[in-house]
Scaffold this motif. Structure first.
Motif, PDB file in Angstrom:
ATOM      1  N   GLY B 161       1.118  -0.048   7.423  1.00  0.00           N
ATOM      2  CA  GLY B 161       1.235  -1.417   6.941  1.00  0.00           C
ATOM      3  C   GLY B 161       2.589  -2.040   7.220  1.00  0.00           C
ATOM      4  O   GLY B 161       2.689  -3.140   7.734  1.00  0.00           O
ATOM      5  N   ASN B 186      -0.409  10.280   5.103  1.00  0.00           N
ATOM      6  CA  ASN B 186      -0.990   9.385   4.109  1.00  0.00           C
ATOM      7  C   ASN B 186      -2.395   8.987   4.552  1.00  0.00           C
ATOM      8  O   ASN B 186      -2.567   8.130   5.420  1.00  0.00           O
ATOM      9  CB  ASN B 186      -0.082   8.157   3.960  1.00  0.00           C
ATOM     10  N   GLY B 190      -6.351   3.101   0.819  1.00  0.00           N
ATOM     11  CA  GLY B 190      -6.767   2.448  -0.414  1.00  0.00           C
ATOM     12  C   GLY B 190      -7.310   1.048  -0.246  1.00  0.00           C
ATOM     13  O   GLY B 190      -8.024   0.557  -1.123  1.00  0.00           O
ATOM     14  N   PHE B 274      -5.302   3.298  -6.401  1.00  0.00           N
ATOM     15  CA  PHE B 274      -4.829   2.567  -5.232  1.00  0.00           C
ATOM     16  C   PHE B 274      -3.326   2.712  -5.045  1.00  0.00           C
ATOM     17  O   PHE B 274      -2.826   2.879  -3.935  1.00  0.00           O
ATOM     18  CB  PHE B 274      -5.216   1.087  -5.370  1.00  0.00           C
ATOM     19  N   GLU B 279       4.229   5.240  -1.020  1.00  0.00           N
ATOM     20  CA  GLU B 279       4.758   6.568  -0.712  1.00  0.00           C
ATOM     21  C   GLU B 279       5.385   7.301  -1.891  1.00  0.00           C
ATOM     22  O   GLU B 279       5.185   8.507  -2.053  1.00  0.00           O
ATOM     23  CB  GLU B 279       5.722   6.498   0.473  1.00  0.00           C
ATOM     24  N   ILE B 312       6.981  10.653   5.674  1.00  0.00           N
ATOM     25  CA  ILE B 312       5.602  10.265   5.381  1.00  0.00           C
ATOM     26  C   ILE B 312       5.123   9.224   6.389  1.00  0.00           C
ATOM     27  O   ILE B 312       5.819   8.256   6.668  1.00  0.00           O
ATOM     28  CB  ILE B 312       5.463   9.799   3.910  1.00  0.00           C
ATOM     29  N   LEU B 499       3.047  -2.872  -4.403  1.00  0.00           N
ATOM     30  CA  LEU B 499       1.799  -3.367  -4.980  1.00  0.00           C
ATOM     31  C   LEU B 499       2.016  -4.724  -5.639  1.00  0.00           C
ATOM     32  O   LEU B 499       1.325  -5.697  -5.345  1.00  0.00           O
ATOM     33  CB  LEU B 499       1.229  -2.358  -5.982  1.00  0.00           C
TER      34      LEU B 499
HETATM   35  C1  LIG Z   1       0.385  -0.484  -3.016  1.00  0.00           C
HETATM   36  C2  LIG Z   1       0.555   0.208  -1.705  1.00  0.00           C
HETATM   37  C3  LIG Z   1      -0.499   0.905  -1.150  1.00  0.00           C
HETATM   38  C4  LIG Z   1      -0.357   1.565   0.068  1.00  0.00           C
HETATM   39  N1  LIG Z   1      -1.436   2.224   0.581  1.00  0.00           N
HETATM   40  C5  LIG Z   1      -1.299   2.880   1.756  1.00  0.00           C
HETATM   41  C6  LIG Z   1      -2.403   3.584   2.303  1.00  0.00           C
HETATM   42  O1  LIG Z   1      -3.492   3.610   1.743  1.00  0.00           O
HETATM   43  N2  LIG Z   1      -2.233   4.231   3.487  1.00  0.00           N
HETATM   44  C7  LIG Z   1      -1.025   4.230   4.149  1.00  0.00           C
HETATM   45  O2  LIG Z   1      -0.919   4.839   5.200  1.00  0.00           O
HETATM   46  N3  LIG Z   1       0.029   3.551   3.652  1.00  0.00           N
HETATM   47  C8  LIG Z   1      -0.079   2.883   2.484  1.00  0.00           C
HETATM   48  N4  LIG Z   1       1.019   2.222   1.981  1.00  0.00           N
HETATM   49  C9  LIG Z   1       2.289   2.272   2.731  1.00  0.00           C
HETATM   50  C10 LIG Z   1       3.076   3.543   2.387  1.00  0.00           C
HETATM   51  O3  LIG Z   1       3.898   3.297   1.260  1.00  0.00           O
HETATM   52  C11 LIG Z   1       3.992   3.971   3.521  1.00  0.00           C
HETATM   53  O4  LIG Z   1       4.769   2.888   3.892  1.00  0.00           O
HETATM   54  C12 LIG Z   1       3.286   4.477   4.730  1.00  0.00           C
HETATM   55  O5  LIG Z   1       2.432   5.539   4.409  1.00  0.00           O
HETATM   56  C13 LIG Z   1       4.294   4.920   5.765  1.00  0.00           C
HETATM   57  O6  LIG Z   1       3.644   5.382   6.935  1.00  0.00           O
HETATM   58  P1  LIG Z   1       3.840   4.669   8.339  1.00  0.00           P
HETATM   59  O7  LIG Z   1       5.307   4.521   8.589  1.00  0.00           O
HETATM   60  O8  LIG Z   1       3.194   5.601   9.304  1.00  0.00           O
HETATM   61  O9  LIG Z   1       3.147   3.360   8.254  1.00  0.00           O
HETATM   62  C14 LIG Z   1       0.883   1.526   0.767  1.00  0.00           C
HETATM   63  C15 LIG Z   1       1.943   0.809   0.211  1.00  0.00           C
HETATM   64  C16 LIG Z   1       1.802   0.147  -0.997  1.00  0.00           C
HETATM   65  C17 LIG Z   1       2.944  -0.612  -1.535  1.00  0.00           C
END
Ligand SMILES: Cc1cc2nc3c(=O)[nH]c(=O)nc-3n(C[C@H](O)[C@H](O)[C@H](O)COP(=O)(O)O)c2cc1C
Ligand code: FES
Lengths: 177, 534
Positions: B161, B186, B190, B274, B279, B312, B499
């Motif tokens: 994201g 991860n 969600g 969710f 992270e 992560i 969130l």
């Molecule tokens: C409320 C919330 C929900 C999140 N849900 C996910 C998720 O379901 N899957 C995910 O990969 N990252 C999710 N993230 C982002 C993670 O915090 C994190 O930035 C991410 O796993 C980093 O991986 P990347 O650098 O490969 O994107 C979410 C962040 C927030 C604030």
């Protein structure tokens, strides 16, 4: 465990006093598997719920003692996560997807139809113990929205009528068996 | 050439009845002793045509769907007789190997999903036959610095994201002192309406493991956690199975492929929260606590799981890595926006769903326009209805109107619209859906999923939801809408984690682009889409 036809929930209930008598072997097996792992709590809770369908009060007491945690901490974790339930579910668990794809394909209509037809609300169980109605945030079958999950089966492209037919077909299949 | 028939048996295929189709084919092949190899695969992405059956024979590659059990006989007859049946059955999807007759697949560029729907996900041999674990072998010959350099040069950015540059994240991880480091995948996925991670894990689980192993080698970690949501039972099973196979093959455990590297995987199932996708909350959940976010800094890279340095990444981020090493960082960067002055390399998978005709999993080079995705690939709205908006990024994202459909899909351009790239959920909304109701829908979700730790999010989302509910009931005034706006500002600025900080996005974007719908509710007590039941 012997299946008692008159009480469909019976098989789920561990009625022993956790502090007095030894736990049933399937419960102690869960602990043997995870003892010592620093992060065991949630995994153990998931395994107990898989085994019994829910988390009974005595399960939690037993768990708290085994893992050496205050009961309050166990309870705090249980109530934080949507997955856990504290009372026995019905024989069939019905989950209506309320994810975005299902929402824009009008899953709310399916939910209210099932609520009316079963005479129960979300997270309730029919008095005969047959059905528990729940919602789920998304099961990842969004292309087939709206989606209904009955026990382990996912049904796509649902309508209120088709959803109800899926449940009645379940009943008939069992009556025939 | 022996004929091969593939049937997709992912969650989506099964929900559409693919098991019965598979059984019908298997039954007839066995009864009649047909010279056909029947293969179960993951999802090819064309979920709207499930159950999908692909036939590969001397004539090339034909794709059919939806194929019901009743049609399997005709399908087999068509491919077994010397002169195939005259008419093309109406359930034909594509008859060319390059799929140029089927834009839904023909226009895509598949990297992370290249083997989904192609190989049997339960077969390690299948993966090995398609270059499986070759990138890991290569990585074991490279210095960690060289791996970091390749990932940096590829311009791969986090697919979860936020789009943080992956090479940079890994380099920070590498620099941390100490022997005890973790990596986490991860797979919480969600966002309701998203299924990229599920498709990848169900369809090609070893690719994710291989990506994590390469990351571990680069960073110097010995344990990798995969945090996956419990709502994906098939994916959980696929991972357990794949890890066992990988161990037997020698790429998990001690002294991997004789390199001296040790690595173990641990699978952790989420429990339906969710916020645990965030992270810091995710790490608390792995440790066995309530999944409540903590303040950053310290970032996980410095102090993560049990206080140890932790890297992560999202499932898709890891799944991109093997191809980067095999084909070179320049190849990957070349597919994105780097050449045109942007900052993103590679492809991105999207879960195209909602009121769209061709819904399914779509992988595109970053930089393609939304219009091309929705019309050329997605085929526009279902049932001849008019397009209204596309929602990206789930509860943290926003709604984009028709007038902005030429926006290229990349992190910066999408953020400029008020939406976000997000993890890949893309929900198309047609004229029958009310945009105020969409905002209310997302606030119902975030309010419910707020962990309650910080006040702006806990109380603010509740107040926002109440106001939105009153608007949809025709009980609100313009003053309420103004208050809603200022509340959005507060919740965005003051919340502890992503969130809360992003919860106002669905409200802000609908207010910005569909303000007339709000006005109709407030001033005329009327819902233009006719769905609010006033
Ligand atoms: C409320 C919330 C929900 C999140 N849900 C996910 C998720 O379901 N899957 C995910 O990969 N990252 C999710 N993230 C982002 C993670 O915090 C994190 O930035 C991410 O796993 C980093 O991986 P990347 O650098 O490969 O994107 C979410 C962040 C927030 C604030
Ligand atoms: S939104 Fe219902 S399955 Fe994803």
């Amino acid at each position: 465990m012997a299946s008692d036809k008159s009480d469909p929930l019976r098989k789920y209930v561990y009625r022993g006093d956790p502090l007095a008598e030894p736990p049933p072997p399937e419960l102690s097996a869960i602990f043997t598997r995870h003892r010592g792992a620093p992060d065991a709590l949630i995994t153990v809770l998931e395994d107990i719920q898989r085994q019994y369908g829910y988390l009974g009060q005595n399960h939690l007491q037993y768990l708290a003692r085994q893992l050496n945690f205050p009961l309050a901490r166990v309870y705090g974790v249980v109530t934080f996560y949507n997955l856990f339930r504290l009372d026995p579910p019905g024989k069939h668990q019905i989950r209506v997807c309320r994810g975005t794809a299902c929402h824009v394909n009008h899953s709310a209509a399916i939910l209210s139809h099932l609520e009316n037809a079963l005479g129960i609300g979300v997270d309730e169980t029919t008095p005969d113990g047959e059905f528990t109605l729940q919602t789920v945030a998304c099961v990842g079958a969004c292309s087939l929205a709206p989606v209904l999950v009955v026990d382990e089966h996912t049904y796509g492209r649902m309508t209120p009528d088709a959803a109800w037919r899926t449940l009645t077909a379940l009943d008939e299949r069992e009556a025939a068996a | 050439m022996k004929t091969t028939i593939r049937v997709g048996l992912s969650t989506c295929g099964l929900a559409a009845g693919a098991r019965a189709t598979y059984d019908a084919l298997a039954g007839q092949i066995q009864r009649e002793q047909l010279p056909i190899t029947l293969q179960r695969t993951g999802c090819l992405g064309a979920c709207h045509r499930e159950p999908l059956v692909e036939v590969i024979d001397a004539g090339g590659c034909s794709l059919y769907g939806p194929v019901t059990p009743a049609e399997t006989g005709a399908l087999l007859a068509r491919h077994l007789t010397a002169s195939p049946g005259p008419a093309t059955p109406e359930w034909t999807v594509s008859q060319r190997t390059d799929r140029s007759d089927y834009p839904f697949l023909g226009r895509q560029v598949k990297v992370t999903t290249q083997l989904c729907g192609v190989i049997d996900p339960h077969s390690l041999d299948d993966y090995l036959a398609h270059d499986g674990y070759r990138a890991l072998r290569q990585a074991l010959q490279m210095s960690p610095e060289a791996i970091l350099q390749a990932v940096t040069d590829s311009h791969l950015r986090g697919r979860g994201g936020a789009g943080f540059p992956t090479g940079l994240k890994w380099s920070i991880g590498r620099k941390q002192p100490g022997q005890r480091k973790f990596i986490i995948c991860n797979a919480d996925e969600g966002d309701p309406g998203a299924f990229m991670d599920r498709t990848m894990i169900e369809g090609d689980p070893h690719r994710v493991l291989e990506g994590m192993l390469i990351a571990a080698r680069a960073i110097g970690a010995r344990t990798g956690y995969i945090y996956i949501r419990a709502e994906y039972p098939l994916a959980v099973k696929a991972l357990h199975e794949a890890i066992a196979q990988a161990r037997a093959y020698g790429v998990v455990g001690k002294n991997i492929l004789g390199s001296g590297m040790d690595f173990e995987f641990v699978i952790k199932e989420g429990a339906g929260a969710f916020v645990c996708g965030e992270e810091t909350a995710l790490m608390r959940s792995i440790e066995g606590y309530r999944g409540m976010p903590t303040m950053r800094p310290p970032y996980p890279a410095e102090s993560g799981l049990w206080g140890a340095p932790t890297n992560i990444n999202n499932v898709e981020t890891y799944a991109s890595v093997p191809s980067i090493l095999l084909n070179g960082p320049g190849w990957f960067a070349g597919m994105g926006t780097v050449a045109s002055g942007g900052k993103s390399g590679g492809t991105k998978a999207f879960a195209l769903a909602g009121a769209i005709r061709n819904s399914g999993l779509v992988e595109i080079p970053i930089g393609l326009s939304l219009r091309e995705m929705i019309y050329d690939i997605g085929g526009g709205c279902r049932d001849g209805r008019a397009f209204k908006a596309v929602q990206l990024g789930g509860p943290s994202g926003g709604c984009i109107p028709e007038s902005l459909l030429d926006t290229p899909v990349d992190y910066e351009n999408l953020r400029a619209t008020g939406a976000i790239m997000g993890s890949g959920g893309m929900i198309v909304v047609d004229e029958t859906t009310c945009m105020v109701d969409i905002a209310r829908y997302f606030l119902t979700f975030t309010q419910d999923e707020s962990c309650g730790k910080c006040v702006p999010c806990r109380v603010g989302t509740r107040k926002m939801l109440n106001t939105l509910t009153r608007i949809t009931r025709g009980q609100a005034s313009q003053a309420d809408v103004d208050r809603l706006l200022s509340l959005c500002e507060t919740v965005h600025t003051a919340s502890l984690c992503g969130l809360g900080q992003t919860a106002p996005n669905p409200v802000l974007t609908t207010l910005r682009y569909f303000g007339d719908e709000y006005r109709a509710h407030v001033e005329e007590h009327r819902c233009p889409a006719g769905s609010c039941g006033m």
